[in-house]
Write a protein that holds these residues in place. Structure first.
Motif, PDB file in Angstrom:
ATOM      1  N   LEU A  50       0.832  -1.204   0.000  1.00 38.14           N
ATOM      2  CA  LEU A  50       0.000   0.000   0.000  1.00 38.14           C
ATOM      3  C   LEU A  50       0.864   1.251   0.000  1.00 38.14           C
ATOM      4  N   SER A  51       1.934   1.264   0.773  1.00 32.80           N
ATOM      5  CA  SER A  51       2.812   2.440   0.819  1.00 32.80           C
ATOM      6  C   SER A  51       3.514   2.663  -0.521  1.00 32.80           C
ATOM      7  N   HIS A  52       3.918   1.581  -1.191  1.00 29.50           N
ATOM      8  CA  HIS A  52       4.541   1.703  -2.512  1.00 29.50           C
ATOM      9  C   HIS A  52       3.535   2.280  -3.511  1.00 29.50           C
ATOM     10  N   TYR A  53       2.315   1.803  -3.465  1.00 33.74           N
ATOM     11  CA  TYR A  53       1.276   2.298  -4.370  1.00 33.74           C
ATOM     12  C   TYR A  53       1.029   3.791  -4.153  1.00 33.74           C
ATOM     13  N   ILE A  54       0.952   4.206  -2.905  1.00 29.38           N
ATOM     14  CA  ILE A  54       0.702   5.624  -2.606  1.00 29.38           C
ATOM     15  C   ILE A  54       1.847   6.477  -3.131  1.00 29.38           C
ATOM     16  N   GLN A  55       3.082   6.063  -2.885  1.00 25.69           N
ATOM     17  CA  GLN A  55       4.229   6.830  -3.395  1.00 25.69           C
ATOM     18  C   GLN A  55       4.224   6.861  -4.922  1.00 25.69           C
ATOM     19  N   GLU A  56       3.925   5.745  -5.547  1.00 23.54           N
ATOM     20  CA  GLU A  56       3.882   5.671  -7.006  1.00 23.54           C
ATOM     21  C   GLU A  56       2.844   6.637  -7.574  1.00 23.54           C
ATOM     22  N   ARG A  57       1.687   6.719  -6.941  1.00 24.45           N
ATOM     23  CA  ARG A  57       0.639   7.621  -7.427  1.00 24.45           C
ATOM     24  C   ARG A  57       1.035   9.081  -7.222  1.00 24.45           C
ATOM     25  N   LYS A  58       1.684   9.382  -6.106  1.00 18.74           N
ATOM     26  CA  LYS A  58       2.161  10.745  -5.871  1.00 18.74           C
ATOM     27  C   LYS A  58       3.187  11.140  -6.933  1.00 18.74           C
ATOM     28  N   ILE A  59       4.123  10.249  -7.221  1.00 20.96           N
ATOM     29  CA  ILE A  59       5.156  10.533  -8.225  1.00 20.96           C
ATOM     30  C   ILE A  59       4.531  10.660  -9.615  1.00 20.96           C
ATOM     31  N   ALA A  60       3.580   9.807  -9.957  1.00 18.28           N
ATOM     32  CA  ALA A  60       2.927   9.894 -11.271  1.00 18.28           C
ATOM     33  C   ALA A  60       2.200  11.224 -11.435  1.00 18.28           C
ATOM     34  N   ASN A  61       1.520  11.655 -10.417  1.00 20.54           N
ATOM     35  CA  ASN A  61       0.815  12.940 -10.491  1.00 20.54           C
ATOM     36  C   ASN A  61       1.795  14.105 -10.495  1.00 20.54           C
ATOM     37  N   ALA A  62       2.881  13.992  -9.738  1.00 16.72           N
ATOM     38  CA  ALA A  62       3.914  15.029  -9.756  1.00 16.72           C
ATOM     39  C   ALA A  62       4.561  15.114 -11.133  1.00 16.72           C
ATOM     40  N   ALA A  63       4.737  13.967 -11.783  1.00 16.70           N
ATOM     41  CA  ALA A  63       5.307  13.946 -13.134  1.00 16.70           C
ATOM     42  C   ALA A  63       4.426  14.727 -14.105  1.00 16.70           C
ATOM     43  N   GLN A  64       3.132  14.557 -13.985  1.00 18.11           N
ATOM     44  CA  GLN A  64       2.200  15.326 -14.827  1.00 18.11           C
ATOM     45  C   GLN A  64       2.368  16.819 -14.577  1.00 18.11           C
ATOM     46  N   GLN A  65       2.505  17.185 -13.331  1.00 21.23           N
ATOM     47  CA  GLN A  65       2.666  18.588 -12.984  1.00 21.23           C
ATOM     48  C   GLN A  65       3.993  19.134 -13.521  1.00 21.23           C
ATOM     49  N   LEU A  66       5.040  18.317 -13.505  1.00 17.44           N
ATOM     50  CA  LEU A  66       6.322  18.742 -14.078  1.00 17.44           C
ATOM     51  C   LEU A  66       6.196  19.023 -15.577  1.00 17.44           C
ATOM     52  N   ARG A 114      -5.847   3.019 -16.492  1.00 16.39           N
ATOM     53  CA  ARG A 114      -6.936   2.571 -15.625  1.00 16.39           C
ATOM     54  C   ARG A 114      -6.309   1.936 -14.396  1.00 16.39           C
ATOM     55  N   LEU A 115      -6.576   2.500 -13.239  1.00 15.76           N
ATOM     56  CA  LEU A 115      -6.030   1.983 -11.987  1.00 15.76           C
ATOM     57  C   LEU A 115      -6.886   0.827 -11.475  1.00 15.76           C
ATOM     58  N   CYS A 116      -8.179   0.962 -11.632  1.00 11.19           N
ATOM     59  CA  CYS A 116      -9.150  -0.092 -11.362  1.00 11.19           C
ATOM     60  C   CYS A 116     -10.452   0.381 -12.011  1.00 11.19           C
ATOM     61  N   ALA A 117     -11.487  -0.379 -11.933  1.00 11.47           N
ATOM     62  CA  ALA A 117     -12.734  -0.040 -12.631  1.00 11.47           C
ATOM     63  C   ALA A 117     -13.202   1.368 -12.271  1.00 11.47           C
ATOM     64  N   GLY A 118     -13.294   2.227 -13.272  1.00 18.09           N
ATOM     65  CA  GLY A 118     -13.808   3.571 -13.083  1.00 18.09           C
ATOM     66  C   GLY A 118     -12.835   4.568 -12.488  1.00 18.09           C
ATOM     67  N   VAL A 119     -11.602   4.149 -12.241  1.00 20.59           N
ATOM     68  CA  VAL A 119     -10.601   5.043 -11.652  1.00 20.59           C
ATOM     69  C   VAL A 119      -9.410   5.126 -12.608  1.00 20.59           C
ATOM     70  N   PHE A 120      -9.153   6.332 -13.091  1.00 14.73           N
ATOM     71  CA  PHE A 120      -8.049   6.560 -14.006  1.00 14.73           C
ATOM     72  C   PHE A 120      -7.095   7.577 -13.408  1.00 14.73           C
ATOM     73  N   GLY A 121      -5.846   7.512 -13.805  1.00 15.52           N
ATOM     74  CA  GLY A 121      -4.845   8.461 -13.354  1.00 15.52           C
ATOM     75  C   GLY A 121      -3.694   8.479 -14.328  1.00 15.52           C
ATOM     76  N   PRO A 122      -2.764   9.397 -14.135  1.00 19.63           N
ATOM     77  CA  PRO A 122      -1.620   9.454 -15.047  1.00 19.63           C
ATOM     78  C   PRO A 122      -0.723   8.230 -14.879  1.00 19.63           C
ATOM     79  N   ASP A 123      -0.203   7.747 -16.002  1.00 16.32           N
ATOM     80  CA  ASP A 123       0.752   6.648 -15.986  1.00 16.32           C
ATOM     81  C   ASP A 123       2.099   7.170 -15.498  1.00 16.32           C
ATOM     82  N   LEU A 124       2.932   6.285 -15.089  1.00 17.50           N
ATOM     83  CA  LEU A 124       4.256   6.649 -14.606  1.00 17.50           C
ATOM     84  C   LEU A 124       5.283   6.174 -15.630  1.00 17.50           C
ATOM     85  N   PRO A 125       5.756   7.101 -16.491  1.00 15.25           N
ATOM     86  CA  PRO A 125       6.750   6.679 -17.490  1.00 15.25           C
ATOM     87  C   PRO A 125       8.066   6.281 -16.815  1.00 15.25           C
TER      88      PRO A 125
END
Length: 128
Positions: A50-66, A114-125
């Motif tokens: 769970l902690s890895h997933y949370i960090q991964e999502r934070k970094i993916a969203n930060a990447a979009q912001q960059l 797609r992160l799971c059904a109905g939930v989308f977010g930025p991918d992490l290149p």
């Protein structure tokens, strides 16, 4: 609650709060399950802690912001809960293979996933 709904609950909880400090006790209260149970089910079904997933999502969203803003790296780091540029840069590099500055300069392609059904977010290149 079946495992599918629990995973969906975790994904929506994290994505809705990705720019904030995430309180796992609140997740446990909202789902009605212990944090230990949530962590076990999440790892069993996703292969990630769970902690890895949370960090991964934070970094993916930060990447979009960059890529799509002119915000300073330090401001983005603090916005996503990192204590400073160095800590953020290390985490960013661990997940992407790029430093934040390299990422902004090289501009690798990102797409929504797609992160799971109905939930989308930025991918992490990731750098090859």
């Amino acid at each position: 609650m079946n495992q599918y709904i629990l995973i969906w609950s975790v994904c929506t909880f994290v994505e809705a709060r990705v720019q904030e400090e995430i309180h796992l006790e609140e997740l446990a209260c909202q789902t009605g399950f212990s944090l230990a149970h949530i962590r076990d089910v999440f790892r069993e079904n996703t292969g990630k802690s769970l902690s890895h997933y949370i960090q991964e999502r934070k970094i993916a969203n930060a990447a979009q912001q960059l890529l799509y803003t002119d915000d300073k790296v330090i401001d983005i780091a603090i916005h996503y809960g990192y204590s400073g540029r160095t800590v953020f840069s290390r985490a960013f590099r661990r997940f992407t293979g790029y430093t934040p500055s390299q990422f902004r300069t090289e501009r690798p392609a990102t797409t929504p996933i797609r992160l799971c059904a109905g939930v989308f977010g930025p991918d992490l290149p990731r750098k090859n």
